[in-house]
Design a protein around this motif. Sequence first.
Motif, mmCIF file in Angstrom:
data_model
loop_
_atom_site.group_PDB
_atom_site.id
_atom_site.type_symbol
_atom_site.label_atom_id
_atom_site.label_comp_id
_atom_site.label_asym_id
_atom_site.label_seq_id
_atom_site.Cartn_x
_atom_site.Cartn_y
_atom_site.Cartn_z
ATOM 1 N N MET A 1 0.844 -1.196 0.000
ATOM 2 C CA MET A 1 0.000 0.000 0.000
ATOM 3 C C MET A 1 0.883 1.253 0.000
ATOM 4 S SD MET A 1 -2.743 1.249 2.897
ATOM 5 C CE MET A 1 -3.684 2.757 2.713
ATOM 6 N N LYS A 2 0.585 2.181 -0.915
ATOM 7 C CA LYS A 2 1.289 3.459 -0.961
ATOM 8 C C LYS A 2 0.445 4.524 -0.256
ATOM 9 C CE LYS A 2 3.807 2.988 -5.371
ATOM 10 N NZ LYS A 2 3.180 1.780 -5.960
ATOM 11 N N VAL A 3 1.107 5.341 0.554
ATOM 12 C CA VAL A 3 0.426 6.429 1.254
ATOM 13 C C VAL A 3 1.170 7.739 1.017
ATOM 14 C CG1 VAL A 3 -0.029 7.423 3.551
ATOM 15 C CG2 VAL A 3 -0.722 5.083 3.042
ATOM 16 N N ILE A 4 0.418 8.790 0.735
ATOM 17 C CA ILE A 4 0.971 10.132 0.615
ATOM 18 C C ILE A 4 0.588 10.905 1.870
ATOM 19 C CG2 ILE A 4 0.925 12.311 -0.670
ATOM 20 C CD1 ILE A 4 0.046 10.635 -3.128
ATOM 21 N N THR A 5 1.571 11.532 2.507
ATOM 22 C CA THR A 5 1.277 12.318 3.699
ATOM 23 C C THR A 5 2.147 13.571 3.717
ATOM 24 O OG1 THR A 5 0.904 12.190 6.082
ATOM 25 C CG2 THR A 5 2.953 11.228 5.247
ATOM 26 N N CYS A 6 1.963 14.394 4.756
ATOM 27 C CA CYS A 6 2.700 15.646 4.887
ATOM 28 C C CYS A 6 2.890 15.929 6.373
ATOM 29 C CB CYS A 6 1.954 16.784 4.192
ATOM 30 S SG CYS A 6 0.283 17.054 4.857
ATOM 31 N N HIS A 7 3.242 17.148 6.703
ATOM 32 C CA HIS A 7 3.450 17.482 8.104
ATOM 33 C C HIS A 7 2.129 17.710 8.834
ATOM 34 C CE1 HIS A 7 2.632 21.713 7.063
ATOM 35 N NE2 HIS A 7 3.499 21.578 6.072
ATOM 36 N N ILE A 8 2.160 17.580 10.155
ATOM 37 C CA ILE A 8 0.975 17.840 10.961
ATOM 38 C C ILE A 8 0.596 19.311 10.844
ATOM 39 C CG2 ILE A 8 1.395 15.942 12.575
ATOM 40 C CD1 ILE A 8 2.662 17.917 14.481
ATOM 41 N N GLU A 9 -0.668 19.611 11.101
ATOM 42 C CA GLU A 9 -1.205 20.962 10.918
ATOM 43 C C GLU A 9 -0.872 21.462 9.505
ATOM 44 O OE1 GLU A 9 -3.121 22.293 13.209
ATOM 45 O OE2 GLU A 9 -2.696 20.724 14.674
ATOM 46 N N PRO A 10 -1.268 20.722 8.474
ATOM 47 C CA PRO A 10 -0.864 21.083 7.113
ATOM 48 C C PRO A 10 -1.427 22.415 6.646
ATOM 49 C CG PRO A 10 -2.568 19.405 7.070
ATOM 50 C CD PRO A 10 -2.149 19.539 8.494
ATOM 51 N N ASP A 11 -0.584 23.186 5.962
ATOM 52 C CA ASP A 11 -1.036 24.417 5.327
ATOM 53 C C ASP A 11 -1.467 24.083 3.903
ATOM 54 O OD1 ASP A 11 1.384 23.883 4.145
ATOM 55 O OD2 ASP A 11 2.388 25.680 4.895
ATOM 56 N N PHE A 12 -1.875 25.103 3.142
ATOM 57 C CA PHE A 12 -2.342 24.836 1.781
ATOM 58 C C PHE A 12 -1.216 24.329 0.885
ATOM 59 C CE2 PHE A 12 -6.024 27.759 2.692
ATOM 60 C CZ PHE A 12 -7.001 26.803 2.472
ATOM 61 N N ASP A 13 0.020 24.740 1.156
ATOM 62 C CA ASP A 13 1.141 24.251 0.355
ATOM 63 C C ASP A 13 1.312 22.750 0.537
ATOM 64 O OD1 ASP A 13 3.365 24.346 -1.354
ATOM 65 O OD2 ASP A 13 4.744 24.666 0.321
ATOM 66 N N ALA A 14 1.222 22.285 1.780
ATOM 67 C CA ALA A 14 1.344 20.847 2.049
ATOM 68 C C ALA A 14 0.191 20.078 1.409
ATOM 69 C CB ALA A 14 1.389 20.600 3.551
ATOM 70 N N ILE A 15 -1.017 20.618 1.538
ATOM 71 C CA ILE A 15 -2.202 19.962 0.979
ATOM 72 C C ILE A 15 -2.116 19.894 -0.546
ATOM 73 C CG2 ILE A 15 -4.694 20.233 0.627
ATOM 74 C CD1 ILE A 15 -4.752 21.360 3.546
ATOM 75 N N ALA A 16 -1.756 21.016 -1.155
ATOM 76 C CA ALA A 16 -1.645 21.059 -2.615
ATOM 77 C C ALA A 16 -0.533 20.133 -3.092
ATOM 78 C CB ALA A 16 -1.389 22.493 -3.076
ATOM 79 N N SER A 17 0.573 20.079 -2.359
ATOM 80 C CA SER A 17 1.683 19.182 -2.713
ATOM 81 C C SER A 17 1.228 17.727 -2.687
ATOM 82 C CB SER A 17 2.854 19.361 -1.745
ATOM 83 O OG SER A 17 3.431 20.645 -1.851
ATOM 84 N N ALA A 18 0.442 17.381 -1.674
ATOM 85 C CA ALA A 18 -0.037 16.005 -1.544
ATOM 86 C C ALA A 18 -0.966 15.633 -2.698
ATOM 87 C CB ALA A 18 -0.752 15.827 -0.210
#
Length: 291
Positions: free
Chosen positions: A1-18
């Motif tokens: 299983m592949k999972v995409i994640t980012c840092h906690i308390e994600p900002d829009f940059d993290a969300i858009a990157s994901a």
Amino acid sequence: MKVITCHIEPDFDAIASAIAAKLLYPDATIVFPNLPKRSKKNFLIQSTIYAYADFQKVDLESIDTLIVVDTRQKSRIGEFAKIVDKVKVICFDHHPDGDINCHEFYCKKTGANTTQVVMKLKERNIDFSAEEATLFMLGIYEDTGKLLYPSTTVYDFEVCAYLLEKGAKLDVVSSVLEETIEESQVYLLNELIHNARIFEYNNINIVLSFAQYSEYVAEAANIVNTFLNMKKADAVICVFRMQSRIFIIGRSVNDKVDVARILKTFNGGGHSLEASATVKDLTLIETLDEA
């Protein structure tokens, strides 16, 4: 299983990157750690672009590939830190520092991490919708201060032009970034103003302040941005105690003040102009003393 994640308390940059990374890895599942369900970010994702998996329903043992965006620090990826040394890891981050050992690491000096992921999409001729282009633009605009922060690069401008060609809607970006402050946020902002202490070093003004609230307040970063604009300082470090947790958010408008370096003491992360940390095992007073 592949999972995409980012840092906690994600900002829009993290969300858009994901979400951009999802186009690179269509068989992966996006899992945002610690994203408040009633936040503006959550509403935008679920109503216009993608649903994402609830972390509580993800079996960590079933993950064989972890794709991490907008951070390369174990302390910032929540429970995924438990498996990061056991699985294949692919990172897309515009912050060069980090302690995650990656099998593949893509790092480009850009104002927003979304910029380099979209560059990969363009390079591989991967198409996306106007709605996705708008979200990518939103991530870039937020992390570069609408392309005005000193950290903004020519790549950010070029990608924004490309996103406009793909149908990105600047009026939507503007309306989402327009700050609306709720009653709880007004209370925290007033606390920051009341508790502010100004420190001057070589004609550089840094403001340290704190605020407490009995409940978790989403979009605290918006409060800090407003506070920075009001104080007209070079940088602000804001410490919040919400419920039983302590958060630190740093913002800078001066290249000589690296808030990511300051918050590294608390295992925080980000870049020189925007950084955050979640503090464990310290009281509010102890955190202020350390800051």
